[in-house]
Design an enzyme around this catalytic site. Structure first.
Site, PDB file in Angstrom:
ATOM      1  N   LYS A  36       0.828  -1.204   0.000  1.00 37.19           N
ATOM      2  CA  LYS A  36       0.000   0.000   0.000  1.00 37.19           C
ATOM      3  C   LYS A  36       0.867   1.261   0.000  1.00 37.19           C
ATOM      4  CE  LYS A  36      -0.523  -0.049   5.036  1.00 37.19           C
ATOM      5  NZ  LYS A  36      -1.461  -0.031   6.172  1.00 37.19           N
ATOM      6  N   TYR A 254      15.727  30.452   8.216  1.00 30.03           N
ATOM      7  CA  TYR A 254      14.517  31.126   8.687  1.00 30.03           C
ATOM      8  C   TYR A 254      14.426  31.063  10.205  1.00 30.03           C
ATOM      9  CZ  TYR A 254      12.642  31.252   3.920  1.00 30.03           C
ATOM     10  OH  TYR A 254      12.436  31.508   2.577  1.00 30.03           O
TER      11      TYR A 254
END
Length: 358
Positions: A36, A254
């Site tokens: 999956k 940042y």
């Protein structure tokens, strides 16, 4: 120099990991390889091609099952969430797919289905995960309804383990007992063991094990015990695109979350959260530069991240940077990001080039 952000999937490693699973199932349990989420981010059909020695495949939905059939795989394919509506039942019949039945409404759909080829089903029993499945005391009645249904072929049993990743947690033993009691006196093959159950709990192997993440080289355990002999199924790499020399006190990235403790070289690497590398990776999250371990400095940007080059004074622009894979297990990186390895390998974006190698 092109921007290189690449994931190499090691198909031989997937085959090796399947062999490891076989070595843990000496009692004869068959292996249902879970594919999956695009083969846990490794590529659905390519992963399936490497795992053809499995006895069956498991996916979550038709969108994952149908490409396997289109690629020519004739394995048994089990859909772990079953069908999502009665309109899907004809496709289950046409493609010989097996459905996990976890809710009364699914039984109603099968009872009302027009005549046709019966489909094999797995009755999901909720033994403690409390997500999908019938309560143990309702399992007999659910199976009886299915047994009387002309649309149903062979009936098997399934449950899911909630805490098998901790080999000291007694929950798994309690779930095993509940599963045995729920199907006491009733026929049908059974499956309970996920990756952790397969590698850590031989008492829950039953007739089928369902390894998922371990097939891709990720240890499923959180308890700090011995790591299984798995090989990484993926190496994620990028390149150094700049080397800057900063002074003590300079703040990187940042928010300036990393402050240089001394004059030091900082490398800029061509990968960021736009490629699927986690933005919340903390300062010090390990990477490999020239095969040596160093760590992140500052916040991850969309296209770039920065690394401490003091441990690699001979680093040069263009050098390969390994984010996980060779000598750096993805679960180690995940621990620094306060997440799990499953999330990291599943969230890489289309900006990452995938290469498949034996």
């Amino acid at each position: 120099m092109n921007r290189i952000t690449r994931a190499t999937v090691h198909l031989a490693a997937l085959r090796h990991n399947l062999a490891v699973v076989r070595s843990y199932t000496a009692g004869g349990a068959r292996v249902m390889a879970v594919l999956k989420a695009d083969g846990y981010g490794h590529g659905l059909t390519r992963a399936a091609g490497a795992l053809t020695e499995a006895d069956a495949f498991a996916v979550s939905c038709l969108a994952e099952a149908l490409p396997l059939r289109a690629a020519g795989h004739r394995h048994r394919i089990v859909l772990l969430e079953g069908f999502f509506g009665a309109e899907e039942i004809p496709l289950f019949r046409r493609e010989a797919l097996e459905a996990v039945i976890h809710s009364p409404w699914q039984i109603e759909c099968l009872e009302q289905a027009p005549a046709g080829e019966p489909i094999d089903v797995w009755v999901k029993v909720d033994t403690g995960m409390h997500r999908l499945g019938f309560r143990p005391e309702d399992a007999h009645a659910a199976r009886e309804r299915l047994r009387r249904c002309e649309a149903v072929g062979t009936i098997r049993w399934m449950t899911h383990l909630a805490c098998a990743d901790d080999r000291d947690d007694p929950t798994t033993t309690a779930q095993r007992r509940a599963f045995e009691q729920a199907r006491a006196g009733l026929p049908g093959e059974a499956s309970a063991a996920n990756s952790a159950g397969t590698l850590g709990w031989p008492g829950v192997h039953g007739d089928w094990v369902r390894p998922g993440v371990c097939l891709y080289g990720v240890s499923p355990f959180i308890d700090g015990g011995e790591r299984p002999p798995l090989r990484p199924g993926m190496t994620l790499e990028a390149r150094l695109i700049a080397i800057n020399h900063h002074r003590a006190g300079d703040r990187i990235g940042y928010g300036g979350t990393f402050v240089c403790p001394e004059d030091m070289p900082v490398g800029v690497v061509s990968i960021g959260y736009g490629d699927g590398y986690p933005r919340h990776a903390s300062n010090g999250t390990p990477v490999l530069v020239r095969g040596r371990t160093t760590g992140l400095t500052g916040r991850v940007s969309m296209d770039m991240l920065c690394v401490d080059l003091r441990p690699v004074p001979d680093a040069a622009v263009g050098d390969r940077v390994v984010l996980w894979g060779e000598d750096l297990p993805v679960e180690t990186v995940a621990a620094h990001c306060e997440t799990i390895a499953y999330e990291l390998v599943c969230q890489l974006t289309s900006r990452v080039s995938f290469v498949y190698a034996d």
